[in-house]
Design a protein around this motif. Structure first.
Motif, PDB file in Angstrom:
ATOM      1  N   MET A   1       0.851  -1.185   0.000  1.00 33.23           N
ATOM      2  CA  MET A   1       0.000   0.000   0.000  1.00 33.23           C
ATOM      3  C   MET A   1       0.885   1.232   0.000  1.00 33.23           C
ATOM      4  SD  MET A   1      -1.329   0.187   3.968  1.00 33.23           S
ATOM      5  CE  MET A   1      -0.294   0.948   5.238  1.00 33.23           C
ATOM      6  N   PRO A   2       0.323   2.405  -0.241  1.00 38.98           N
ATOM      7  CA  PRO A   2       1.125   3.622  -0.120  1.00 38.98           C
ATOM      8  C   PRO A   2       1.521   3.869   1.332  1.00 38.98           C
ATOM      9  CG  PRO A   2      -0.897   4.018  -1.369  1.00 38.98           C
ATOM     10  CD  PRO A   2      -1.040   2.683  -0.724  1.00 38.98           C
ATOM     11  N   SER A   3       2.730   4.358   1.531  1.00 38.91           N
ATOM     12  CA  SER A   3       3.156   4.765   2.871  1.00 38.91           C
ATOM     13  C   SER A   3       2.467   6.078   3.236  1.00 38.91           C
ATOM     14  CB  SER A   3       4.672   4.961   2.883  1.00 38.91           C
ATOM     15  OG  SER A   3       5.029   6.113   2.111  1.00 38.91           O
ATOM     16  N   GLU A   4       2.763   6.562   4.424  1.00 40.37           N
ATOM     17  CA  GLU A   4       2.366   7.930   4.738  1.00 40.37           C
ATOM     18  C   GLU A   4       3.017   8.863   3.705  1.00 40.37           C
ATOM     19  OE1 GLU A   4       0.270   9.062   7.261  1.00 40.37           O
ATOM     20  OE2 GLU A   4      -0.174   6.917   7.354  1.00 40.37           O
ATOM     21  N   PRO A   5       2.380   9.977   3.368  1.00 38.87           N
ATOM     22  CA  PRO A   5       2.933  10.853   2.326  1.00 38.87           C
ATOM     23  C   PRO A   5       4.356  11.319   2.627  1.00 38.87           C
ATOM     24  CG  PRO A   5       0.688  11.497   2.863  1.00 38.87           C
ATOM     25  CD  PRO A   5       1.094  10.480   3.894  1.00 38.87           C
ATOM     26  N   LEU A   6       5.214  11.201   1.604  1.00 43.75           N
ATOM     27  CA  LEU A   6       6.558  11.766   1.701  1.00 43.75           C
ATOM     28  C   LEU A   6       6.522  13.261   1.435  1.00 43.75           C
ATOM     29  CD1 LEU A   6       8.715   9.181  -0.294  1.00 43.75           C
ATOM     30  CD2 LEU A   6       8.586   9.448   2.190  1.00 43.75           C
TER      31      LEU A   6
END
Length: 452
Positions: A426-431
Motif C-alpha cells: 500500500m502507499p506509505s504515509e505521504p513523503l
C-alpha cells in the motif's frame, strides 16, 4: 434554427447519435432541458460494470454514491448495479439511472444518447475510459444542453484540448497531467535522477501520461533518453527494459493500467537494471498483482527493509484512503468500507467530489435547470471532499477541478488495513504533498487550449 419550445433532447432523439455532431449550431437556440423544480434530479450514470475492467467502474460508482450519502447524512447504497436508484438529500430526490458501458466507446456513446433522449436525464456522469468520455463529448454533449461530469476518465486532453472543451463539461476527477506534474516535480526536485525513459500504452491514456511527463521533466532539465508506446496487454518486456538501460536511463516511467503494468513490473524485478521505476500508484487490483510479484521475488513476509532494496518508487497518488487526515475523509473511509468491504481507492475521491459538487450546485442555485447547474459548478470550490474542506476547485478556464496530490513509498500493508485493502502493499504515509496550484496545467501554458 429550431423552435424555442423544442428541447435539444428532442432534436437529438430525432436525428440519432450519428447526427449529433452536425447540430452543434443549436447551442443557445433551443429551450434548455432540466427539471423546473429542485424536487427531483435525474442523473445518467455511465461506468464499466462488467468485463475485466469492472472494478474501475465499481470504485467510481461507489465513490459517487458515497459522496451523495455524505451530503445526505445517510449510508451509501450497498449493492448498486445497472438500473435506477434513488437518494434523498435535503428535499431533493436524486434519481440515478445506471448503465454499463463495458469499457467500450461505442457502447458509451449509445448509452449517453439513450439517457439524454429516452430517459431525459438532467445531467450525465461517468466513463472510466478516456476514449469513451471523448466520444460522449463529441457526439452527444454537443447536441444537448445538459451538463456532463466526466470521470474517472483521466486523459488530460479532455479538459485541455480545444476540440473537447465545453462550458457543459466538468471533471472533478484527477487527470494524467496532474499525475505527471506531481510525479515529475518529485523526480526532478527530490531525486538524483537526471535521465528518464518513458513507456506508455498506445492509446489516449498512455499517450497522455508519456506526453505530460515528457513536458514536465524536460522543462525541469531532466533528459528524456527515449520513449516507447506499446499495445495494451504487452507482455514481453525484457528487451524493452534493456533498451532503457542501454539508453542511459536513471529512471523509467510506465503509463499503463492493470492490463500491462504487472507484466512490466514482474520483468523489471527479475532483471538487473541500474535505474529506478517511477510513476503513479495503481488501483487495488493492479497493486495486489504487484504485491504478489514482490512476495514471490522477496519472500514472505514483505517488510520495509526488503522493499527498500527494490528500485521502485516513490510513486504519486491521486488519492488513497490513508493519504488524508480530516473528518470528511474519516467518515468517507468508514462508510465506504462498511458498504463495499474495501477502503476507497484511486478514483474514489474524484467521484465522491463529483457527487458532492452536484449537490452543492443544486443547493446553491435552488434549481436542477441545466443552465443553473452549469453556472453553479463553474469556478466552484467544493466544500465537502475527501481531501478536506474546499479540497477541489473547478478552474474557470477549463472546468477541470484542481486538487492536491501526494507522493508516497511502497509499504507493506499494515494489519490495520489488511482485510479492507486486500493487497500485500500500500502507499506509505505521504513523503511530500504537491499543492493544487502546482498540479494542473496553467491557463497560460501552450498545453492549455481551452478558452471557455
Amino acid at each position: 434554427m429550431t423552435d424555442f419550445g423544442t428541447s435539444r433532447r428532442t432534436v437529438l432523439k430525432s436525428l440519432g447519435a450519428a447526427g449529433a455532431a452536425g447540430i452543434t449550431g443549436l447551442a443557445g437556440c433551443a429551450g434548455l432541458g432540466g427539471s423546473s423544480s429542485p424536487d427531483n434530479m435525474k442523473i445518467g450514470v455511465m461506468q464499466p460494470l462488467s468485463t475485466s475492467i469492472a472494478y474501475y467502474g465499481q470504485q467510481a460508482l461507489w465513490g459517487f454514491l458515497s459522496g451523495l450519502a455524505y451530503k445526505g447524512d445517510t449510508d451509501p447504497i450497498a449493492d448498486p448495479g445497472t438500473g435506477t436508484h434513488e437518494v434523498e438529500i435535503e428535499g431533493t430526490t436524486y434519481e440515478l439511472v445506471v448503465r454499463d458501458t463495458q469499457f467500450d466507446a461505442d457502447e458509451a456513446q449509445s448509452i449517453a444518447s439513450n439517457l439524454v433522449t429516452d430517459e431525459e436525464v438532467d445531467m450525465l456522469f461517468g466513463c472510466a475510459s478516456s476514449s469513451a468520455a471523448q466520444r460522449v463529448v463529441d457526439n452527444v454533449l454537443s447536441a444537448t444542453d445538459i451538463p456532463y461530469m466526466a470521470g474517472p476518465a483521466a486523459s488530460a486532453s479532455l479538459t485541455s484540448g480545444g476540440e473537447s472543451c465545453s462550458n457543459q463539461l466538468f471533471r472533478a476527477s484527477e487527470n494524467t497531467a496532474m499525475d505527471a506534474r506531481s510525479g515529475g516535480k518529485y523526480v526532478a526536485e527530490e531525486s538524483d535522477v537526471n535521465s528518464v525513459y518513458l513507456f506508455g500504452a498506445d492509446y489516449s491514456f498512455g499517450k497522455a501520461v508519456v506526453n505530460n511527463y515528457e513536458r514536465v521533466l524536460s522543462d525541469a532539465g531532466v533528459e528524456i533518453v527515449g520513449k516507447r508506446f506499446v499495445e495494451s496487454g504487452h507482455s514481453e518486456w525484457e528487451g524493452l527494459l534493456q533498451q532503457a538501460e542501454e539508453a542511459g536511463a536513471e529512471g523509467v516511467v510506465g503509463g499503463f493500467t492493470v492490463s500491462t503494468l504487472p507484466a512490466m513490473f514482474s520483468q523489471f524485478l527479475q532483471g538487473d537494471y541500474s535505474y529506478r521505476l517511477f510513476g503513479g500508484f495503481a488501483t487495488r487490483v493492479a497493486t495486489n498483482v504487484l504485491g504478489q510479484t514482490l512476495k514471490g521475488q522477496l519472500g514472505e513476509p514483505l517488510t520495509e527493509e526488503k522493499l527498500d532494496g527494490v528500485k521502485a518508487g516513490p510513486f504519486t497518488t491521486r488519492y488513497h484512503w490513508n493519504q488524508y487526515d480530516n473528518d470528511i475523509n474519516s467518515t468517507f473511509v468508514d462508510q465506504y468500507s462498511s458498504a463495499y468491504g474495501t477502503v476507497p481507492d484511486l478514483f474514489s475521491s474524484g467521484t465522491f467530489t463529483a457527487a458532492s459538487a452536484i449537490v452543492q450546485a443544486i443547493n446553491e442555485s435552488g434549481s436542477t435547470d441545466a443552465a443553473d447547474i452549469q453556472d453553479a459548478l463553474t469556478g466552484m470550490t467544493v466544500t465537502d471532499t475527501p481531501k478536506g474542506e474546499g479540497g477541489y476547485t473547478f478552474q474557470e478556464y477549463n472546468n477541470q477541478a484542481r486538487s492536491e496530490m501526494t507522493v508516497a513509498n511502497v509499504a507493506p500493508t499494515s494489519d490495520e488495513w489488511s482485510e479492507t485493502w486486500q493487497a500485500p502493499i500500500m502507499p506509505s504515509e505521504p513523503l511530500s504533498r504537491v499543492s493544487a496550484e502546482e498540479t494542473t496545467i496553467p491557463k497560460d501554458s501552450d498545453q492549455m487550449n481551452c478558452s471557455l
